[in-house]
Design a protein around this motif. Structure first.
Motif, short mmCIF file in Angstrom:
data_model
loop_
_atom_site.label_atom_id
_atom_site.label_comp_id
_atom_site.label_asym_id
_atom_site.label_seq_id
_atom_site.Cartn_x
_atom_site.Cartn_y
_atom_site.Cartn_z
N SER A 62 0.93 -1.29 0.04
CA SER A 62 0.10 -0.10 -0.01
C SER A 62 0.80 1.17 0.13
N ARG A 111 0.55 3.77 1.98
CA ARG A 111 1.03 4.13 3.31
C ARG A 111 2.31 3.21 3.72
N ARG A 145 0.54 11.75 -7.17
CA ARG A 145 -0.36 12.91 -6.96
C ARG A 145 0.51 14.44 -6.98
N GLU A 177 -1.50 11.78 6.18
CA GLU A 177 -2.84 11.37 5.81
C GLU A 177 -3.93 12.57 6.27
N GLY A 178 -3.81 13.02 7.06
CA GLY A 178 -5.03 14.18 7.48
C GLY A 178 -4.57 15.32 6.65
N GLY A 195 -6.18 14.04 2.94
CA GLY A 195 -7.44 13.69 3.02
C GLY A 195 -7.71 12.22 2.79
N ASP A 196 -6.79 11.57 2.16
CA ASP A 196 -6.77 10.20 2.23
C ASP A 196 -5.71 9.85 1.42
N TRP A 197 -5.24 8.52 1.35
CA TRP A 197 -4.28 7.86 0.49
C TRP A 197 -4.14 7.67 -0.72
N GLY A 198 -5.47 8.01 -1.50
CA GLY A 198 -5.73 8.12 -2.97
C GLY A 198 -6.09 6.45 -2.86
N SER A 241 -1.67 18.24 -2.31
CA SER A 241 -0.61 17.29 -2.23
C SER A 241 0.75 17.92 -2.04
#
Length: 201
Positions: A90, A92, A149, A194-195, A198-201, A154
């Motif tokens: 992943s 992350r 991104r 992550e915050g 907004g998300d990891w895509g 980003s």
């Protein structure tokens, strides 16, 4: 002929350079740039001050080379760690792996990692240029790890994350790099990224 000069003649050029770099790492790790003396660096390396100038074009060139060395070691270790991850890892996990390598670098150079990688206001322009290029490389790496991104959110998330990591590592190193604090640092840094994303895509 001085003792350093007699000793220098017995060493081949590669050994001389290595000895000077080893002495300089200790000097720049323990004192601000302006307080480092090339005479002292040469003396500790067993060579003359003139030889330090010859091999590194003065203090600015010597510090810039140390900065490049530190950057190259970190980037190479991060690339190797990424290559060792299983396929399909992943985003992350990939960012976390690069961060863990960074922490390994800090822990293995507890007294001196910050001098070449973070620097100070009185560092020479050559060293600042190396660090600026390294920041661009780290940004590019993170963009790649995050799936390419490149939107403005980003952009700022990545730069904020890099600043967060450097500040957190400075605090961690000042506390002696305790191993039990490694994972709280990692989770805090990943949470910040992550915050911000907004998300990891």
């Amino acid at each position: 002929m001085s003792e350093p000069e007699r000793g220098a003649r017995r060493l081949d050029p590669a050994t001389r350079r290595a000895a000077i770099l080893a002495s300089a790492r200790i000097a720049f790790a323990s004192r601000p740039y302006a307080q480092v003396s090339l005479a002292a660096v040469g003396r500790d390396a067993g060579v003359s001050e003139a030889l330090v100038h010859k091999y590194f074009d003065g203090k600015a060139g010597l510090f810039a080379e140390l900065t490049q060395e530190a950057v190259d070691l970190l980037l190479t270790a991060q690339a190797e760690a990424q290559a060792a991850l299983p396929p399909g890892s992943s985003r992350r996990d990939r960012v976390r792996t690069s961060l863990l390598v960074h922490l390994d670098h800090v822990a293995s150079h507890p007294a001196g990692w910050a001098a070449p990688l973070m620097g100070s206001a009185d560092d020479p322009e050559a060293a600042r240029a190396v660090r600026q290029a390294a920041t661009q490389q780290h940004v590019a790496l993170l963009q790649e790890l995050l799936g390419g991104r490149q939107d403005l959110r980003s952009h700022y998330a990545i730069h904020g994350y890099l600043g967060h990591v450097q500040a957190a590592c400075l605090s961690w190193s000042q506390r002696g790099c305790p191993d039990e604090e490694r994972w709280p640092l990692v989770e805090a840094a990943l949470g910040a990224l992550e915050g911000a994303l907004g998300d990891w895509g």
